[in-house]
Enzyme design. Structure first.
Site, short mmCIF file in Angstrom:
data_model
loop_
_atom_site.label_atom_id
_atom_site.label_comp_id
_atom_site.label_asym_id
_atom_site.label_seq_id
_atom_site.Cartn_x
_atom_site.Cartn_y
_atom_site.Cartn_z
N ASP A 161 0.83 -1.21 0.00
CA ASP A 161 0.00 0.00 0.00
C ASP A 161 0.87 1.26 0.00
O ASP A 161 1.94 1.28 0.59
CB ASP A 161 -0.91 -0.02 1.24
N TRP B 213 2.86 7.98 -2.56
CA TRP B 213 4.29 8.14 -2.91
C TRP B 213 4.42 9.06 -4.13
O TRP B 213 5.26 9.96 -4.15
CB TRP B 213 4.88 6.76 -3.21
N HIS C 269 2.50 3.55 -9.06
CA HIS C 269 2.29 2.12 -9.31
C HIS C 269 3.49 1.50 -10.03
O HIS C 269 3.87 0.37 -9.75
CB HIS C 269 1.00 1.91 -10.12
N GLU D 190 -12.13 -5.29 -4.55
CA GLU D 190 -12.63 -3.92 -4.35
C GLU D 190 -11.92 -2.91 -5.26
O GLU D 190 -12.47 -1.84 -5.55
CB GLU D 190 -12.46 -3.49 -2.89
N TRP E 68 -11.60 -2.96 -8.29
CA TRP E 68 -12.36 -2.72 -9.53
C TRP E 68 -13.16 -1.44 -9.44
O TRP E 68 -13.55 -0.86 -10.45
CB TRP E 68 -13.32 -3.89 -9.81
N ARG F 168 -12.10 1.40 -8.45
CA ARG F 168 -11.28 2.60 -8.70
C ARG F 168 -11.64 3.19 -10.06
O ARG F 168 -12.22 2.50 -10.91
CB ARG F 168 -9.80 2.22 -8.65
N LEU G 92 11.51 -20.20 -5.15
CA LEU G 92 10.46 -19.45 -4.45
C LEU G 92 9.07 -19.75 -5.02
O LEU G 92 8.88 -19.77 -6.23
CB LEU G 92 10.74 -17.94 -4.60
N ARG H 53 2.18 -4.99 5.95
CA ARG H 53 1.39 -3.99 5.25
C ARG H 53 2.12 -2.66 5.33
O ARG H 53 2.36 -2.15 6.43
CB ARG H 53 -0.03 -3.84 5.82
#
Ligand code: FPP
Length: 256
Positions: free
Chosen positions: A27, A32, A44, A74, A76, A78, A138, A195
């Site tokens: 987040d 930023w 992003h 959620e 979606w 935006r 990984l 977070r």
């Protein structure tokens, strides 16, 4: 001088105190960018770079499972422009980085409802999963179009179908049968949630799977979360007393 993009070979925490699985809510990209007077998309993109580095650091630190929350059910809601930007970014990132991930033996898996994704993105996701399926490094899980509630609804729906078809009696439904229908059922549950971005909530992430996860919240915005801060989170985790609902070992006199 140590390259800040490369975590020192060993994290401060002892190997037997490391999490096996880290889940991350990345987040703070928007803020930023805002702090720099730039559009959210710049944040992003910086977040995408941070994710790329994190994948390497987590593996170098000796943690075998990583789940990144890249897009929630959620998200979606935006503005359409931001959703499109994120979808384009996912596609570009996949096309650009998949070869490198494969070369580094990373096994990629996507979790979530992908019904609304474009055909090209879906094809790249399927290709990434199938190409890396046999990799032994990984386990990288990318949650896109993911919601913990939706995950639970789907697992319950599968059980309900089995009941309706007479394959399962309601009394046979237990926690392990339900868990078997959830995303990541074949991997250890997250030991540590990180977070970034200053909020202290889990925002419909792995609701069931995080029942006993240690929650680490930091003010740092995701693009600024670096190897040193990962190290701090790992040290914090190493000092947690994980009781899973039980009591600590007590001296004889103190026992009930
Ligand atoms: C939350 O920050 C971030 C997102 C919804 C997108 C996360 C995507 C990435 C980090 C890039 C791609 C990653 C991969 C693995 C391909 P926000 O927009 O809510 O930030 P804000 O709270 O400051 O507005």
């Amino acid at each position: 001088m140590t390259d800040p993009d490369h975590l020192p070979i060993a994290p401060d925490a002892a190997a037997d105190r490391l999490p096996r699985h880290i889940a991350i809510i990345m987040d703070g990209n928007g803020r930023w960018a805002q702090q720099r007077g730039r559009p959210r998309g710049v944040g992003h993109r910086a977040g995408g770079q941070a994710a790329r580095k994190m994948i390497e650091w987590v593996w170098n630190a000796g943690v075998p499972h990583l789940t990144l929350f890249a897009f929630s059910t959620e998200n979606w809601e935006r503005p359409g422009k931001e959703v499109k930007l994120l979808m384009d970014l996912f596609l570009r990132t996949l096309k650009r980085d998949m070869h490198e991930l494969h070369k580094n033996d990373v096994r990629v898996q996507f979790i979530g409802d992908h019904g609304r994704f474009g055909a090209e993105l879906l094809a790249e996701m399927a290709r990434a999963e199938s190409e890396t399926r046999s990799n032994a490094g990984l386990r990288l899980n990318i949650a896109v179009g993911y919601g913990g509630r939706q995950d639970l609804v789907e697992a319950m729906r599968a059980l309900a179908k089995d009941v309706a078809a007479g394959r399962l009696a309601p009394v046979q439904i237990d926690a392990s049968r339900l868990a078997a229908g959830l995303a990541l059922h074949d991997q250890p549950e997250p030991d540590l949630l990180i977070r970034t971005g200053g909020e202290s909530r889990i925002s419909n992430f792995l609701l069931w799977q995080m029942a006993y996860t240690e929650l680490y919240f930091t003010q740092t915005l995701w693009p600024d979360f670096d190897a040193q801060q990962l190290n701090q989170a790992l040290s914090w985790f190493a000092n947690r007393d994980r009781r899973f609902g039980r009591v600590a070992e007590l001296p004889e006199a103190a026992r009930a």
